[in-house]
Write a protein that holds these residues in place. Structure first.
Motif, mmCIF file in Angstrom:
data_model
loop_
_atom_site.group_PDB
_atom_site.id
_atom_site.type_symbol
_atom_site.label_atom_id
_atom_site.label_comp_id
_atom_site.label_asym_id
_atom_site.label_seq_id
_atom_site.Cartn_x
_atom_site.Cartn_y
_atom_site.Cartn_z
ATOM 1 N N LEU A 211 0.814 -1.218 0.000
ATOM 2 C CA LEU A 211 0.000 0.000 0.000
ATOM 3 C C LEU A 211 0.843 1.262 0.000
ATOM 4 C CD1 LEU A 211 -2.793 -0.933 2.591
ATOM 5 C CD2 LEU A 211 -3.050 -0.718 0.125
ATOM 6 N N GLY B 216 -1.085 5.178 -0.020
ATOM 7 C CA GLY B 216 -2.213 4.282 -0.238
ATOM 8 C C GLY B 216 -2.990 4.020 1.034
ATOM 9 N N GLU C 256 -7.472 -4.791 4.431
ATOM 10 C CA GLU C 256 -7.109 -4.875 3.018
ATOM 11 C C GLU C 256 -6.444 -6.207 2.689
ATOM 12 O OE1 GLU C 256 -7.186 -3.405 -0.847
ATOM 13 O OE2 GLU C 256 -8.194 -2.743 0.990
#
Length: 475
Positions: A136, A140, A261
């Motif tokens: 990420l 992100g 995630e």
């Protein structure tokens, strides 16, 4: 005579120096051998676990159901022997053991270890966060947090407003509607009834009673019958514990977001095509926590239905055209039951029923891989009010949308409401079950070793030395 005494002193000095060098070299070799033995042990990380999930753990169960600390020690000692005695295992080798270093074997040489499940899965979470940090990046992670926080606030506000206005409508019972041709001709009430007018409230009430799965899916066979019967989740099992070592945790920010995630990217849901294990709808399991795919999917869709009903109800209230349609229908029904003072209450019930019908179509679109915006406008609305009474699996008024949130995006929103501890437990359950489903029937998360410390004792001549070293995947 003098020369002899001098040589004796020199030889004694040389002997002492050689003895000291031997002892010093022995201590270095002992330390190096202990470290190399630990490196070699942890080099046997579980390849399948790493290839599937990027997790680095040593399977301390070695295919069994309990931790094999004795076998780990045996391997450490075996690896250390190759450093202490360079000629070990070589039949035709000129390598000798000039230092004379010998390992003193002992049963309590392992002084501590950390398991993946210790302290609520602290080491397990740390490894996942390290993986997701690389994927990420800081930007992100911030973007994901901002988006989910905003979506959560919008959904909660809409749901709160919906509940405050229309929550009573589900249990509201209307008197029997008198058809126009059977109405009392002398009634003081009169209103023009549109041709083919149908009261939508009773059909919607029956549809609600049928349940969300019956309304979203045309055939029951589309739903997985898989379950975890006979399997105890990691989160509900009595676990083995580490000893004398504290698990290293994640020291950065965004722990829950990275777990969330990681779950969405590595585990299947209804719309994904990822490889499956014991359960097919594994993200739904993390949301609902039931033992079967069917129960988990039903609970997940019920929660999504609540989100969509709130959003769609608020849209109706803010759209003058739709609100006028609902008011007209409510007025007509109130006159048909000869009770026009209920017009406003019936209008709210109509609006709630319409929001429910639109939400069912939203869910149908999501499970078929489509997108639905969190906040709708007139262009993204699907269901006309006159078709509301006929809402069933044969009627879909689905307009493909190019923007909005897909099914996984909505699952992220539901996962965002879970705690870090709940996500950790669900992930450990799923990893264990999936590894077992792949043929590793005895795999246990509480056999997975993250770090270990050992104290080896060695002997050089008459002197004994102890060397304690620790190593783990947090290094």
């Amino acid at each position: 005579m003098f020369v002899s005494l001098l040589l004796l002193a020199i030889f004694a000095l040389i002997g002492t120096a050689l003895y000291s060098c031997r002892q010093a070299a022995g201590r270095v070799v002992a330390a190096s051998g202990t470290e190399q033995a630990l490196y070699s042990l942890f080099g046997q990380y579980d390849r399948e676990l790493y290839e599937k999930y990027g997790l680095l753990f040593l399977d301390g169960g070695y295919g069994g159901t309990s931790l094999q600390s004795g076998r780990m020690l045996s391997e450490i000692e075996e690896y250390a022997e190759y450093i202490f005695n360079p000629g070990k295992g070589r039949l035709l080798s000129g390598s000798k053991n000039p230092i004379g270093l010998k390992l003193q074997k002992q049963q309590d040489a392992i002084t501590g270890y950390v398991l993946a499940t210790d302290d609520g899965g602290r080491a397990f979470r740390r490894q996942i966060c390290e993986i997701m940090k690389e994927k990420l990046g800081p930007a992100g992670l911030l973007l994901l947090e901002k988006r989910l926080t905003e979506d959560q606030q919008i959904a909660e506000q809409q749901e709160s407003e919906y509940e405050a206005t229309a929550s009573w409508s589900e249990n509201y019972t209307l008197p029997e509607v008198v058809l126009p041709d059977e109405a009392d001709e002398e009634s003081e009430f009169s209103i023009e009834i549109p041709e083919n007018f149908t009261n939508p409230l009773e059909p919607i009430r029956r549809m609600r009673a049928a349940g969300v799965l019956a309304m979203v899916f045309p055939l029951a066979g589309n739903i997985s019958a898989a379950g975890t019967e006979g399997k105890t989740p990691v989160s509900e099992r009595s676990l083995q514990k580490g000893m004398n070592m504290a698990a290293d945790g994640w020291e950065g920010n965004g722990e829950k977001l990275m777990l969330l995630e990681y779950l969405v990217r590595n585990f299947p849901c209804y719309t994904s095509e990822k490889e499956t294990g014991t359960l097919k709808y594994q993200i739904e399991y993390a949301i609902a926590g039931y033992k079967t795919d069917r129960e988990n999917l039903q609970e997940t869709l019920s929660r999504l239905l609540t989100i969509r009903e709130g959003a769609n109800f608020i849209h109706i209230l803010r759209d003058p055209v739709k609100r006028s349609e609902a008011e007209l229908t409510g007025t007509i029904i109130s006159f048909l039951i000869l009770n026009p003072e209920l017009g406003e209450a019936i209008t709210i019930a109509i609006e709630a029923a319409w929001a429910y019908g639109e939400s069912i179509l939203d869910l149908r679109q999501l499970v078929q891989g489509g997108k639905v915006p969190l906040i709708k406008d007139a262009a993204s609305w699907q269901l006309p009010l006159y078709q509301l009474p006929f809402l069933n699996w044969r009627v879909t008024y689905m307009n493909p949308l190019s923007s909005g949130m897909d099914y996984e995006d909505y699952l992220r929103l539901l996962l965002f409401l879970k705690s870090t501890e709940d996500l950790t437990n669900s992930l450990m359950d799923l990893v264990e079950w999936n590894m077992q489903a792949g043929g590793r029937t005895n795999f246990r998360m509480d056999n997975c070793v993250d770090a270990l410390s050992v104290e080896l004792k060695t002997k050089i001549g008459q002197n004994t030395y102890s060397v304690e070293r620790s190593y783990g995947y947090n290094a």
